[in-house]
Design an enzyme around this catalytic site. Structure first.
Site, short mmCIF file in Angstrom:
data_model
loop_
_atom_site.label_atom_id
_atom_site.label_comp_id
_atom_site.label_asym_id
_atom_site.label_seq_id
_atom_site.Cartn_x
_atom_site.Cartn_y
_atom_site.Cartn_z
N LYS A 1 31.78 37.96 53.90
CA LYS A 1 31.55 36.70 53.17
C LYS A 1 30.71 35.71 53.97
CE LYS A 1 35.15 36.66 49.72
NZ LYS A 1 36.25 35.94 49.08
N LYS B 1 32.21 46.49 45.88
CA LYS B 1 33.32 46.32 44.93
C LYS B 1 32.93 45.33 43.82
CE LYS B 1 35.95 42.57 46.88
NZ LYS B 1 37.20 41.88 46.99
N LYS C 1 34.02 38.68 41.85
CA LYS C 1 33.75 37.43 41.12
C LYS C 1 32.46 36.79 41.59
CE LYS C 1 38.64 36.26 40.63
NZ LYS C 1 39.73 35.89 41.54
P1 AMP Z 1 40.34 38.03 44.16
O1 AMP Z 1 39.35 38.22 43.05
O2 AMP Z 1 39.70 38.28 45.48
O3 AMP Z 1 41.13 36.78 44.07
O4 AMP Z 1 41.40 39.21 44.00
C1 AMP Z 1 42.58 39.15 43.21
C2 AMP Z 1 43.26 40.49 43.22
O5 AMP Z 1 42.44 41.48 42.60
C3 AMP Z 1 43.54 41.03 44.63
O6 AMP Z 1 44.78 41.72 44.61
C4 AMP Z 1 42.43 42.00 44.87
O7 AMP Z 1 42.78 43.01 45.78
C5 AMP Z 1 42.21 42.56 43.48
N1 AMP Z 1 40.80 42.98 43.33
C6 AMP Z 1 39.70 42.19 43.45
N2 AMP Z 1 38.58 42.89 43.22
C7 AMP Z 1 38.99 44.17 42.96
C8 AMP Z 1 38.30 45.39 42.65
N3 AMP Z 1 36.97 45.41 42.56
N4 AMP Z 1 39.03 46.50 42.44
C9 AMP Z 1 40.39 46.48 42.52
N5 AMP Z 1 41.10 45.37 42.81
C10 AMP Z 1 40.42 44.23 43.03
#
Ligand code: AMP
Ligand code: TRP
Length: 334
Positions: A113, A196, A199
């Site tokens: 990041k 991956k 967002k």
């Molecule tokens: P975040 O978007 O970083 O707040 O992630 C929220 C939750 O979604 C966390 O448990 C992450 O590990 C999961 N997560 C985020 N992106 C992915 C992805 N591309 N594949 C699987 N899980 C994800």
């Protein structure tokens, strides 16, 4: 209810996508009957990168609406916004006195990041995993459902808990275990099978949002990057072709179907045929959730009330645990 405690957090830093849903939210829903669960919309984590204040507030409501629309119950579970429970930041300070700089230096998410201009990254982005450890340890959570990308942060939380317990000769903190769903642990970008789904990706075509219309889903899947070969006919072949492998994983997760069976039924077919079925499979998951989300988003007062009730319940636990901790470390009388 068992004595297992689940905690997880989702950042309101962008719109919730299929990776969040398949990697994390489905697991929250699946576990809600067997564990006592606490879910936080972690807006303090979100501001480690710049956020527009109005949008941040709106996105926090959106995360809640998607939780509820996905079947997560706000009466069975505690669902709240991190900034409404000040004990998170209080504990974060204490834990930052336990965590070692060398441990933080190993965190790959910070490196990704912060990019090349690390000197200019916010201190919050660097200490982000300590706040995450505080989120989890504050509730003495035993299990943390997350996508595979968060495994390293969770190991850090365990290291912090262990060192704290050793330093203070106590067993105050519980070492949390990750709960990772193997089949959907890492959903990749639709534009680049090595990144991956995220967002923060600049391309809207890299992700399917949980609020996308059916047309948008068809368009995104049609445009999704693949090679120009036919569909693979073995697991080994599928796994050697990054983008197609990701699309197969998404298909299997949406249909709750075994990968070998899926590969067998599309073997040597045109990718376009598979993509049509894939788009339909995604729509069958997303459409009911997006309809319900939009309905819920019409009533801000209701959503804000759910969050403030959640915060009250979270604080019953967080206050008690923090005051016991203050006694242990010599801030108040034992
Ligand atoms: P975040 O978007 O970083 O707040 O992630 C929220 C939750 O979604 C966390 O448990 C992450 O590990 C999961 N997560 C985020 N992106 C992915 C992805 N591309 N594949 C699987 N899980 C994800
Ligand atoms: N860091 C997590 C993510 O980006 C979000 C998060 C914050 C979290 N605190 C947490 C996840 C506590 C699990 C437990 O996905």
């Amino acid at each position: 209810m068992s004595n297992k405690i689940i905690f997880s957090g989702v950042q309101p830093s962008g719109e919730i996508h299929l990776g969040n849903y398949l990697g994390a939210i489905t697991q929250f829903v699946k576990n809600q009957d067997s564990y006592s669960s606490i879910f936080s919309i972690v807006d303090l984590h979100a501001i480690t990168l710049p956020q527009d204040p109005d949008l941040l507030l709106q996105r926090s409501r959106e995360v809640l609406a998607i939780f509820l629309a996905s079947g997560l119950s706000h009466t069975k579970n505690i669902i709240f916004k991190q900034s409404e429970v000040p004990e998170h930041t209080q504990l974060s300070w204490i834990l930052s006195c336990t965590a070692r700089i060398g441990w933080l230096n190993r965190m790959t998410q910070f490196k990704d990041k912060a990019g090349k201009n690390r000197e200019n990254a916010s201190v919050g982005l660097y200490t982000y995993p300590i706040l995450m450890a505080a989120d989890i340890l504050l509730y003495k959570a035993t299990h943390v459902p997350v996508g595979d990308d968060q495994k390293q942060h969770l190991e850090l939380a365990r290291d912090i808990a262990h060192k704290f317990n050793t330093d203070y000769k106590s067993n105050f903190f519980i070492l949390p275990e990750p709960l990772i769903n193997k089949s959907s642990m890492r959903i990749m970008s639709l534009r680049d099978g090595s990144k991956k789904m995220s967002k923060s990706d600049i391309s809207d075509y890299s992700r399917v949002l949980m609020t996308d219309s059916n047309d948008e889903i068809h368009k995104k899947i049609k445009k999704a990057k693949t090679d120009s070969m036919k569909m693979p006919d073995s697991l080994e072949e599928a796994e050697s072709r990054l983008e197609i492998n990701n699309l197969l994983n998404i298909y299997c997760a949406c249909r709750n179907q075994d990968k070998k069976t899926t590969i067998a039924s599309y073997a040597s077919k045109e990718i376009s045929v598979f993509k049509k079925d894939l788009a339909e499979s995604i729509i069958s998951v997303v459409e009911p959730i997006s309809m319900e989300t939009n309905k819920l988003l019409d009533d801000h007062n209701y959503l804000d009330k759910v969050l403030s009730e959640g915060a009250l319940n979270a604080r019953k636990i967080s206050r008690k645990n923090l005051s016991e901790l203050y006694a242990l470390i010599g801030m108040i009388k034992r």
